[in-house]
Each structure stands twice: as structure tokens, then as C-alpha cells.
Design a protein around this motif. Structure first.
Motif, mmCIF file in Angstrom:
data_model
loop_
_atom_site.group_PDB
_atom_site.id
_atom_site.type_symbol
_atom_site.label_atom_id
_atom_site.label_comp_id
_atom_site.label_asym_id
_atom_site.label_seq_id
_atom_site.Cartn_x
_atom_site.Cartn_y
_atom_site.Cartn_z
ATOM 1 N N ALA A 108 0.808 -1.219 0.000
ATOM 2 C CA ALA A 108 0.000 0.000 0.000
ATOM 3 C C ALA A 108 0.841 1.267 0.000
ATOM 4 C CB ALA A 108 -0.926 0.009 1.208
ATOM 5 N N ASP A 109 2.120 1.131 0.320
ATOM 6 C CA ASP A 109 2.991 2.310 0.419
ATOM 7 C C ASP A 109 4.026 2.386 -0.702
ATOM 8 O OD1 ASP A 109 1.754 2.904 2.904
ATOM 9 O OD2 ASP A 109 3.056 1.433 3.881
ATOM 10 N N LEU A 110 3.942 1.463 -1.664
ATOM 11 C CA LEU A 110 4.928 1.441 -2.735
ATOM 12 C C LEU A 110 4.679 2.598 -3.695
ATOM 13 C CD1 LEU A 110 7.244 -0.141 -4.149
ATOM 14 C CD2 LEU A 110 5.469 -1.347 -5.438
ATOM 15 N N PRO A 111 5.672 3.477 -3.885
ATOM 16 C CA PRO A 111 5.478 4.606 -4.810
ATOM 17 C C PRO A 111 5.229 4.121 -6.235
ATOM 18 C CG PRO A 111 7.375 4.986 -3.379
ATOM 19 C CD PRO A 111 6.968 3.554 -3.190
ATOM 20 N N GLU A 112 4.335 4.800 -6.920
ATOM 21 C CA GLU A 112 4.025 4.424 -8.292
ATOM 22 C C GLU A 112 5.270 4.493 -9.172
ATOM 23 O OE1 GLU A 112 1.187 5.835 -12.040
ATOM 24 O OE2 GLU A 112 0.898 6.718 -10.049
ATOM 25 N N GLU A 113 6.140 5.454 -8.914
ATOM 26 C CA GLU A 113 7.361 5.593 -9.705
ATOM 27 C C GLU A 113 8.238 4.348 -9.588
ATOM 28 O OE1 GLU A 113 11.274 8.541 -10.125
ATOM 29 O OE2 GLU A 113 9.689 8.981 -8.672
ATOM 30 N N ASP A 114 8.349 3.798 -8.368
ATOM 31 C CA ASP A 114 9.148 2.580 -8.174
ATOM 32 C C ASP A 114 8.503 1.395 -8.885
ATOM 33 O OD1 ASP A 114 10.951 3.981 -6.647
ATOM 34 O OD2 ASP A 114 10.128 3.338 -4.719
ATOM 35 N N TRP A 115 7.191 1.311 -8.794
ATOM 36 C CA TRP A 115 6.454 0.229 -9.465
ATOM 37 C C TRP A 115 6.714 0.266 -10.971
ATOM 38 C CZ3 TRP A 115 3.650 -4.094 -8.978
ATOM 39 C CH2 TRP A 115 2.690 -4.423 -9.947
ATOM 40 N N ARG A 116 6.594 1.440 -11.564
ATOM 41 C CA ARG A 116 6.778 1.570 -13.002
ATOM 42 C C ARG A 116 8.235 1.324 -13.411
ATOM 43 N NH1 ARG A 116 2.339 3.092 -15.567
ATOM 44 N NH2 ARG A 116 0.663 4.101 -14.382
ATOM 45 N N THR A 117 9.167 1.739 -12.576
ATOM 46 C CA THR A 117 10.586 1.484 -12.868
ATOM 47 C C THR A 117 10.853 -0.004 -12.955
ATOM 48 O OG1 THR A 117 11.356 3.539 -11.860
ATOM 49 C CG2 THR A 117 12.936 1.735 -11.982
ATOM 50 N N MET A 118 10.312 -0.771 -12.000
ATOM 51 C CA MET A 118 10.529 -2.218 -12.013
ATOM 52 C C MET A 118 9.805 -2.884 -13.172
ATOM 53 S SD MET A 118 10.701 -3.316 -7.980
ATOM 54 C CE MET A 118 9.297 -2.357 -7.399
ATOM 55 N N LEU A 119 8.596 -2.449 -13.468
ATOM 56 C CA LEU A 119 7.878 -3.009 -14.619
ATOM 57 C C LEU A 119 8.644 -2.767 -15.913
ATOM 58 C CD1 LEU A 119 4.115 -2.118 -13.986
ATOM 59 C CD2 LEU A 119 5.153 -4.394 -13.920
ATOM 60 N N ASP A 120 9.152 -1.544 -16.069
ATOM 61 C CA ASP A 120 9.849 -1.190 -17.308
ATOM 62 C C ASP A 120 11.099 -2.044 -17.509
ATOM 63 O OD1 ASP A 120 7.972 0.724 -17.879
ATOM 64 O OD2 ASP A 120 9.203 2.425 -17.269
ATOM 65 N N THR A 121 11.927 -2.135 -16.476
ATOM 66 C CA THR A 121 13.198 -2.852 -16.626
ATOM 67 C C THR A 121 13.030 -4.356 -16.512
ATOM 68 O OG1 THR A 121 14.421 -0.958 -15.727
ATOM 69 C CG2 THR A 121 15.537 -3.089 -15.721
ATOM 70 N N ASN A 122 12.355 -4.803 -15.472
ATOM 71 C CA ASN A 122 12.308 -6.235 -15.175
ATOM 72 C C ASN A 122 11.352 -7.008 -16.083
ATOM 73 O OD1 ASN A 122 13.917 -5.335 -13.104
ATOM 74 N ND2 ASN A 122 12.524 -5.898 -11.457
ATOM 75 N N VAL A 123 10.315 -6.361 -16.572
ATOM 76 C CA VAL A 123 9.335 -7.065 -17.403
ATOM 77 C C VAL A 123 9.445 -6.635 -18.871
ATOM 78 C CG1 VAL A 123 6.915 -7.651 -17.742
ATOM 79 C CG2 VAL A 123 7.788 -7.271 -15.431
ATOM 80 N N THR A 124 9.247 -5.348 -19.138
ATOM 81 C CA THR A 124 9.328 -4.898 -20.529
ATOM 82 C C THR A 124 10.715 -5.173 -21.105
ATOM 83 O OG1 THR A 124 7.670 -3.188 -20.115
ATOM 84 C CG2 THR A 124 9.039 -2.933 -22.076
ATOM 85 N N GLY A 125 11.752 -4.988 -20.297
ATOM 86 C CA GLY A 125 13.106 -5.271 -20.762
ATOM 87 C C GLY A 125 13.316 -6.726 -21.127
ATOM 88 N N VAL A 126 12.612 -7.612 -20.439
ATOM 89 C CA VAL A 126 12.738 -9.043 -20.716
ATOM 90 C C VAL A 126 11.722 -9.492 -21.769
ATOM 91 C CG1 VAL A 126 12.823 -11.350 -19.664
ATOM 92 C CG2 VAL A 126 13.688 -9.408 -18.414
#
Length: 260
Positions: A108-126
């Protein structure tokens, strides 16, 4: 004059490793070079990549550093083109680039910016990296092998305060297995490795020393210690090698028994 490696499973082959400026990525790059591969190391920052290249060349290997952001399709395509232009083929790709942001933050406290950073690199990058890699490998008579680096945090286990990271690494595992089914007919074998606590900066708790980490691992990991970078690299090289020819769509967990 250099001596021949004890094993030379990748002599004459080209291996591409993303996130190769340090940690597991650097260890994997060094391991491929030690077994005869021409190695292309990629990442966002040039300086650590050049350090990896220097280590490989000092040991008698051949390497090329290419700056690339795996979240940008054009840069990944250019990376693959650079590998082929320099060494003539792309036989192995290890997609290791990844980030952990917002560590310790509850869902509930995870910043949206951190969420999107991980999605971009860890998922979209793969997604983008294998797309460019498969496009090249499917044109080659001998195809190729791809190993994506997931994590024991994700499909295999969850830790409090790592929800975003767990989601993205679970996606890496599922994406790897789905892509494996899609592209084995193209002659491209795709698998994943899911490391547990490993001797890299990511395995330290806030302010933790090596002694403190070692003490914690004695109770947290059945093996009683972190895995070494070399041990994780050995799993990657196995999956990329001809010895693993019938291994398709697996997710090999290397975590000292912590998810057993």
C-alpha cells in the motif's frame, strides 16, 4: 600467451549479457569468456562495462562493451546488431538487467514511480531483449539459447516489503516459459534461472556488513550461506550449453534450499 580453458563449451560462439557491469551479470560474462566465448557486455553505464571488458581481456578473452537501455526497443536492436557485426553471430543471450526499487515498502505504500521502474526494466526489458535476440537467432542455422534471470522472490517465494519486485520477477519466469514454447520451433531454447541470496550488494540488509549477512544466512538459508556469483553463473552456462539441449522452458532455482 594464454592457456586453454579447462572446459571450452562456447569456443567460437558469441554470448551477450545484459546488466554486466557488476554482480551476477559480470560473473556470467567472465564465466562465458573463460569457456571460450566472445562476450558482449551491455548496460546503461559505460564505465563498469569497460571494467568487465578489461577483466575478460586480461584473462585472454575477447569482449565488447555496448551501452544500451533494455527498456528501449531500438537500443536493444542496435545492441544485437553490434554483437553480430563484431563477432558474426549471436549464439547465447543472458538477460540479467534488473532493478529492485522501493525495497521495504509495503504494498500500500509502494510509490508508483518505483512500481513503473521495475515493470519497465524487469518485465518490458525481458520482452524487448528476447524479441531482438530471437529475431537474429532464428536466422542462424544453429539457432541459439536465451537465459533470463528471474529470482526466488516471485513465483517461488515472497518476502514482506518486496511486492513490486516479486510481481515483476514472477512475470520473468512466466514470460520465459511462454516464450520457450513459442520459439523452440525456431531453434531457440529459452529458460530462466532464479537465484536466491547471492554474494552481491542486493543481498545485504540496510547497513548490514558481510559478517552480519553471513550470520543471518546461517538461519535463513538451509545451505547456511549465500550462493557465490560463480555458482549462479554455472547454472546459467549449463542452460546455455549443448548439454542442456532438451531443457526447454525451465526455471532453475539456485537458492541454497530456501524455497525447498
Amino acid at each position: 600467451m594464454t592457456t586453454a580453458p579447462a572446459r571450452a563449451r562456447f569456443t567460437g560462439r558469441t554470448a551477450l549479457v545484459t546488466g554486466a557491469g557488476g554482480g551476477i551479470g559480470r560473473g556470467v560474462a567472465l564465466a562465458f569468456a573463460d569457456e571460450g566465448a566472445n562476450v558482449v557486455v551491455a548496460g546503461r553505464r559505460r564505465e563498469p562495462l569497460e571494467e568487465t571488458v578489461t577483466l575478460i581481456e586480461r584473462a585472454g578473452g575477447k569482449a565488447l562493451a555496448v551501452s544500451a537501455d533494455v527498456t528501449r526497443a531500438a537500443e536493444v536492436r542496435a545492441l544485437v546488431s553490434a554483437a553480430v557485426e563484431r563477432f558474426g553471430s549471436l549464439d547465447v543471450a543472458v538477460n540479467n538487467a534488473g532493478v529492485m526499487a522501493g525495497r521495504g515498502r509495503l504494498t500500500a505504500d509502494l510509490p508508483e514511480e518505483d512500481w513503473r521502474t521495475m515493470l519497465d526494466t524487469n518485465v518490458t526489458g525481458v520482452l524487448l531483449a528476447p524479441q531482438a535476440e530471437v529475431a537474429q537467432m532464428r536466422t542462424q542455422p544453429n539457432g541459439g539459447a536465451i537465459v533470463n534471470i528471474a529470482s526466488r522472490i516471485g513465483v517461488h517465494s515472497r518476502l514482506r516489503g518486496t511486492a513490486g519486485y516479486a510481481v515483476t520477477k514472477a512475470a520473468v519466469s512466466v514470460l520465459s516459459r511462454s516464450a520457450a514454447l513459442d520459439h523452440i520451433a525456431d531453434g531457440v531454447r529459452i529458460n530462466a534461472v532464479s537465484p536466491g541470496p547471492t554474494a552481491t550488494d542486493m543481498s545485504f540488509g540496510p547497513g548490514e556488513t558481510e559478517t552480519g549477512r553471513a550470520e543471518r544466512m546461517r538461519t535463513e538459508v538451509p545451505l547456511g550461506r549465500v550462493s557465490t556469483v560463480e555458482e549462479v553463473a554455472a547454472a546459467v552456462l549449463y542452460l546455455a550449453s549443448d548439454e542442456a539441449a532438451p531443457v526447454v522452458g525451465t526455471d532453475l532455482v539456485v537458492d541454497g534450499g530456501s524455497t525447498a
